[in-house]
Design an enzyme around this catalytic site. Structure first.
Site, PDB file in Angstrom:
ATOM      1  N   LYS A  25     -20.157 -20.597  17.618  1.00 49.72           N
ATOM      2  CA  LYS A  25     -20.085 -21.196  18.992  1.00 49.72           C
ATOM      3  C   LYS A  25     -20.266 -22.478  19.472  1.00 49.72           C
ATOM      4  O   LYS A  25     -21.179 -22.624  19.286  1.00 49.72           O
ATOM      5  CB  LYS A  25     -20.391 -19.509  20.341  1.00 49.72           C
ATOM      6  CG  LYS A  25     -20.333 -18.454  20.341  1.00 49.72           C
ATOM      7  CD  LYS A  25     -18.450 -18.528  20.429  1.00 49.72           C
ATOM      8  CE  LYS A  25     -18.565 -18.629  21.590  1.00 49.72           C
ATOM      9  NZ  LYS A  25     -18.495 -17.470  22.755  1.00 49.72           N
ATOM     10  N   SER A  53     -24.687 -21.244  21.782  1.00 46.12           N
ATOM     11  CA  SER A  53     -24.945 -19.764  21.626  1.00 46.12           C
ATOM     12  C   SER A  53     -25.997 -18.990  21.122  1.00 46.12           C
ATOM     13  O   SER A  53     -26.660 -19.540  20.442  1.00 46.12           O
ATOM     14  CB  SER A  53     -23.703 -18.969  21.468  1.00 46.12           C
ATOM     15  OG  SER A  53     -23.716 -17.352  20.841  1.00 46.12           O
ATOM     16  N   HIS A 113       4.269 -20.420  35.405  1.00 48.62           N
ATOM     17  CA  HIS A 113       2.921 -18.995  34.903  1.00 48.62           C
ATOM     18  C   HIS A 113       2.618 -19.260  33.867  1.00 48.62           C
ATOM     19  O   HIS A 113       2.318 -17.886  33.228  1.00 48.62           O
ATOM     20  CB  HIS A 113       4.916 -17.369  34.939  1.00 48.62           C
ATOM     21  CG  HIS A 113       5.677 -18.299  36.008  1.00 48.62           C
ATOM     22  ND1 HIS A 113       5.711 -17.509  36.943  1.00 48.62           N
ATOM     23  CD2 HIS A 113       6.660 -18.915  36.005  1.00 48.62           C
ATOM     24  CE1 HIS A 113       6.579 -17.715  37.764  1.00 48.62           C
ATOM     25  NE2 HIS A 113       7.201 -19.006  37.326  1.00 48.62           N
ATOM     26  N   GLU A 170     -16.867 -25.105  32.898  1.00 49.40           N
ATOM     27  CA  GLU A 170     -17.023 -23.859  33.575  1.00 49.40           C
ATOM     28  C   GLU A 170     -17.904 -23.730  35.093  1.00 49.40           C
ATOM     29  O   GLU A 170     -17.369 -23.309  35.832  1.00 49.40           O
ATOM     30  CB  GLU A 170     -17.655 -23.173  32.000  1.00 49.40           C
ATOM     31  CG  GLU A 170     -16.721 -22.203  31.380  1.00 49.40           C
ATOM     32  CD  GLU A 170     -18.428 -22.046  30.303  1.00 49.40           C
ATOM     33  OE1 GLU A 170     -18.124 -20.421  30.454  1.00 49.40           O
ATOM     34  OE2 GLU A 170     -18.357 -22.301  29.399  1.00 49.40           O
TER      35      GLU A 170
END
Ligand code: ARG
Length: 466
Positions: A283, A277, A156, A290
């Site tokens: 960043k 970024s 979980h 991804e």
């Protein structure tokens, strides 16, 4: 220019209809398979005497020259060219004259396209299995150095029980090993020669299908001419196997994304496999991970598209089936790109073993072991579970770990607890005790790693790169 099949037509095809019908823009990538298949077909026609040996020789030479033109980038398709099959035939006739028109004897584009697609997929299955093997080896190498690296195991997405990074990585190894095995299985059913089925009803010419199969390296010859030109199961099976690969990759991609967040901080991707970024100077984003996660979507989509295209199609060939190619090609390209980027990403990422270990210490992951300890002292498991629960509640209030409670405090939840409890709930001991076959104990994982290497290499030895 008139069509290759233009004989019974009084009119030229409408330009829009032609463009709509044409598949050359995408099936052009099958030129090698198409030419190799045609060479084998021509050689067989010559050997059995359907054409003369000299004609066969001329056709084979011509096809070899056409192949060279393709490889050298000298082929310029005309707007009239419909698909890779008609293009190759046109180029052949231009090169060697009217004798080239004999190539298509005892053959149809229906069995030809099935042949090309099978040849293409056989090669790509080998490539993809090889790339999966590289990912598996990267996982094993990384696991080898982290047999003792404690980390939280989750259910979980809540810290559940301590495991090691090696054990966690081996879970992915199992998925990818199954994927290789599935591809091998799919390969077996792809490895069947459809040529000789003609349009659907075979041919009256005395062709030798076994000889063509042998030359092209097919293990078997399709049994039924109607099935041979109607069947795209192998494409769908492959796309289903690819969908599972992508599902596995998306789970690993997601974990890489999570783990490289500051919240987890378990890993840091190498600069070479991250991006910045355009606005936020601080960043460092895990874009490749991804994208691996995101690209699963299109592959699942292609599987659904193929099933839907084939559903309810009457036998035998239908033009609908031309729609199989873009789905198949994009599936192949996507899976290969994801696997190719994943292996070096795994090999270069920095594992923060200290952070993993620290996370493993928080979250009361030794609560089950406290209960198990009480069970060994004769307490029924349900009561032991309740006592350990009370200990967690107490420790939570104190903002301490279970192992940080004094013996006196622990004895408040159960008088069965004695001095040996600390040994029983120490993280290293907890993991080391799970020596069960398939468990996370370093001892068990070392044995699993040795087996994993052998299983991987065995899978490749039995089937080459299949
Ligand atoms: N371009 C076609 C395909 O990809 C080749 C077979 C066409 N056959 C035909 N009879 N029109 O399916």
């Amino acid at each position: 220019m008139s069509k290759l099949w233009g004989g019974r037509f009084r009119k030229e095809t409408d330009a829009l209809a032609h463009a709509f019908n044409a598949s050359l823009a995408f099936d052009r990538r099958l030129y090698r398979q198409d030419i190799r298949g045609s060479i084998a077909h021509a050689r067989m026609l010559g050997r059995v005497g359907i054409i003369t040996p000299a004609e066969a020789e001329a056709i084979i030479r011509g096809l070899e020259a056409v192949l060279e033109d393709f490889e050298a980038g000298r082929v310029v398709p005309a707007p009239e060219d419909e698909d890779i099959h008609t293009l190759v035939e046109r180029l052949l006739v231009e090169k060697i004259g009217p004798v080239g028109k004999k190539l298509h004897t005892a053959r149809s584009r229906n069995d030809q396209v099935a042949l090309d697609t099978r040849m293409y997929l056989k090669d790509e299955i080998g490539e993809i299995a090889g790339l999966l093997g590289d990912v598996c080896r990267a996982l094993l190498d990384l696991a080898e150095t982290h047999v003792e690296t404690l980390m939280p195991g989750y259910t979980h997405l809540q810290r559940a029980q301590p495991v090691t990074l090696a054990h966690h990585l081996l879970a992915y190894f199992e998925m990818f090993l199954r994927d290789i095995d599935r591809l091998r299985d799919c390969y077996r059913r792809t490895d069947v020669l459809p040529l000789g089925a003609g349009a659907l009803a075979g041919t009256p010419f005395p062709i030798d299908r076994a000889a063509v199969a042998a030359e092209l390296g097919f293990a078997a010859v399709a049994e039924n001419s109607i099935d041979a030109v109607s069947d795209r199961d192998f494409v769908i099976e492959f796309c289903a196997a690819a969908a599972l690969i992508m599902m596995h990759l998306s789970r690993l991609g997601e974990e890489i994304v999570l783990w490289s967040s500051r919240e987890f901080g378990f890993i840091e991707l190498d600069d070479a496999f991250s991006t910045g970024s355009s606005i936020m100077p601080q960043k460092k984003n895990p874009d490749p991970a991804e994208l691996i996660r995101g690209k699963a979507g299109r592959v699942f989509g292609h599987l659904t598209a193929l099933l839907t295209v084939m559903k309810g199609l009457p036998l035998a060939y239908n033009k609908d089936m031309q729609e199989d190619k873009e789905a198949l090609f994009d599936t192949v390209d996507t899976v290969k790109a994801c696997l190719a980027v994943l292996a070096p990403m795994l090999r270069t990422m920095r594992v923060r073993a200290d952070r993993m270990r620290r996370a493993a210490r928080k979250g009361f992951m030794n609560a089950t072991d406290l209960a198990d300890y009480l069970v060994r002292k004769g307490v029924p498991f349900r009561d032991a579970h309740a006592a350990a629960g009370r200990a967690v509640l107490y420790a939570l209030e104190q903002n301490r770990g279970l192992e940080e409670l004094t013996l006196e405090e622990l004895r408040q939840v159960s008088p069965h607890i004695e001095g040996d409890v600390y040994e029983a709930i120490a993280l290293e001991k907890i993991v080391a005790a799970r020596r069960v076959y398939g468990g996370p104990a370093p001892e068990a994982v070392r044995a699993a790693l040795a087996r994993a290497r052998a299983r991987l290499e065995n899978l490749f030895e039995r089937g080459g790169r299949k």
